[in-house]
Design a protein around this motif. Structure first.
Motif, mmCIF file in Angstrom:
data_model
loop_
_atom_site.group_PDB
_atom_site.id
_atom_site.type_symbol
_atom_site.label_atom_id
_atom_site.label_comp_id
_atom_site.label_asym_id
_atom_site.label_seq_id
_atom_site.Cartn_x
_atom_site.Cartn_y
_atom_site.Cartn_z
ATOM 1 N N SER A 1 -0.325 7.249 1.268
ATOM 2 C CA SER A 1 -1.643 7.950 1.369
ATOM 3 C C SER A 1 -2.870 6.660 1.877
ATOM 4 O O SER A 1 -3.508 7.051 2.866
ATOM 5 C CB SER A 1 -2.056 8.472 -0.036
ATOM 6 N N GLU A 2 -2.566 5.861 1.304
ATOM 7 C CA GLU A 2 -3.345 4.370 1.966
ATOM 8 C C GLU A 2 -3.579 4.050 3.237
ATOM 9 O O GLU A 2 -4.417 3.942 3.804
ATOM 10 C CB GLU A 2 -3.212 3.340 0.685
ATOM 11 N N HIS B 1 5.211 6.310 -7.851
ATOM 12 C CA HIS B 1 4.512 5.603 -6.594
ATOM 13 C C HIS B 1 5.606 4.789 -5.849
ATOM 14 O O HIS B 1 6.323 4.117 -6.195
ATOM 15 C CB HIS B 1 3.511 4.622 -6.967
ATOM 16 N N ASP C 1 -11.334 -4.817 -0.364
ATOM 17 C CA ASP C 1 -11.109 -3.644 0.741
ATOM 18 C C ASP C 1 -11.191 -4.608 2.079
ATOM 19 O O ASP C 1 -11.599 -4.258 3.142
ATOM 20 C CB ASP C 1 -11.923 -2.672 0.872
ATOM 21 N N LEU D 1 -5.068 6.675 5.506
ATOM 22 C CA LEU D 1 -6.225 6.236 5.630
ATOM 23 C C LEU D 1 -6.536 5.364 6.746
ATOM 24 O O LEU D 1 -7.522 5.429 7.409
ATOM 25 C CB LEU D 1 -6.875 6.258 4.313
ATOM 26 N N GLU D 2 -5.847 4.174 6.456
ATOM 27 C CA GLU D 2 -6.103 2.976 7.339
ATOM 28 C C GLU D 2 -5.823 3.314 8.833
ATOM 29 O O GLU D 2 -6.347 2.911 9.832
ATOM 30 C CB GLU D 2 -5.269 1.803 7.222
ATOM 31 N N LEU E 1 0.761 -1.064 -0.053
ATOM 32 C CA LEU E 1 -0.004 -0.206 -0.140
ATOM 33 C C LEU E 1 1.107 1.390 -0.129
ATOM 34 O O LEU E 1 2.057 1.152 0.446
ATOM 35 C CB LEU E 1 -0.850 0.005 1.205
ATOM 36 N N THR E 2 0.332 2.272 -0.622
ATOM 37 C CA THR E 2 1.023 3.691 -0.556
ATOM 38 C C THR E 2 0.854 4.255 0.865
ATOM 39 O O THR E 2 0.036 3.854 1.768
ATOM 40 C CB THR E 2 0.412 4.718 -1.499
ATOM 41 N N TYR F 1 5.595 1.784 -2.749
ATOM 42 C CA TYR F 1 4.382 0.844 -2.169
ATOM 43 C C TYR F 1 5.120 0.279 -0.785
ATOM 44 O O TYR F 1 6.526 -0.005 -0.649
ATOM 45 C CB TYR F 1 4.345 -0.139 -3.036
#
Length: 234
Positions: free
Chosen positions: A35-36, A69, A214, A39-40, A32-33, A71
């Motif tokens: 940013s992701e 990107h 998700d 959010l988590e 995941l990035t 990761y």
């Protein structure tokens, strides 16, 4: 200072709520990035970046770049096993949460644990392998509370058995073929290692089940559940 591993340092990295949420989000085996992961974790991107730097320095994460990107992923199955074991302890002795919803129910039945199958189906599968002598497990195979799972190894018929059902036992020789991973929802061990990963690959390749969007939940179709039970639970 006492000699030996610095447990407190690792515990402090995992113990922060935001970092714990990030690590748990990566248990699905997908990179995941930042940013992701922000959010988590429920934090801002600058705060997430700070947490990720600490996890990288602690050796718990890896970083891969693709184009613009970047990761993040867990550093390996040993880290994933640690997170799963901590989750099991928290489930057993920590404060009880509200009654699980449908997604939590699905997670208890079958889910991805880094790169292998976990949950009730996975525990039942390992039990069946042991009952048939395909896999051998130490007599001291644990229940949650004794911390360390018993050792699992291939039985005499394992190579021929898995070859016959299209599972490659030695696909990734750098890692252990069989490893017990403590299942937080069932509080017993499921099968990890390269064999566990190969079995999950087969389940998904045969389209017996699919990954829930998700989520780490693995959803079997009715025919897929029957095929899984025929091949792995019979």
């Amino acid at each position: 200072m006492r000699e030996g591993p610095d447990i407190a340092r690792i515990a402090s990295l995992v113990g922060d709520p935001a970092r714990a949420n990030m690590l748990n989000a990566l248990m699905g085996g997908t990179a995941l990035t930042a940013s992701e992961l922000a959010l988590e974790a429920g934090v801002s991107l600058p705060t997430a970046s700070s947490h990720l730097s600490k996890l990288m320095e602690g050796g718990l994460l890896t970083l891969a770049s693709q184009g613009r990107h970047r990761y993040y992923g867990l550093a390996g199955p040993q880290v994933a096993g640690m997170i799963e074991a901590i989750t099991g302890v928290a489930e057993a002795v920590g404060p009880k949460r509200v009654r699980p919803g449908p997604r939590d129910g699905a997670m208890r039945v079958a889910r991805v644990c880094y790169d292998h199958l976990a949950g009730e189906q996975a525990v039942a599968m390992l039990d069946r392998f042991v009952a048939r002598g395909i896999l051998l497990r130490d007599d001291n195979e644990i229940r949650l509370g004794e911390i360390r799972p018993g050792e699992i190894r291939l039985g005499p018929s394992a190579a021929s058995h898995f070859s016959a059902i299209g599972v490659d036992v030695g696909a990734k020789a750098r890692r252990p073929v069989c490893r017990a991973c403590l299942d937080w929802s069932v509080r017993r061990s499921h099968l990890a290692g390269t064999l566990g990963a190969a079995i999950l690959d087969k389940i998904l390749a045969e389209k017996w089940a699919r990954r829930e969007k998700d989520s780490r939940a693995v959803m079997f179709s009715p025919p897929g559940k029957q095929a899984f039970e025929r091949v792995f639970l019979a």
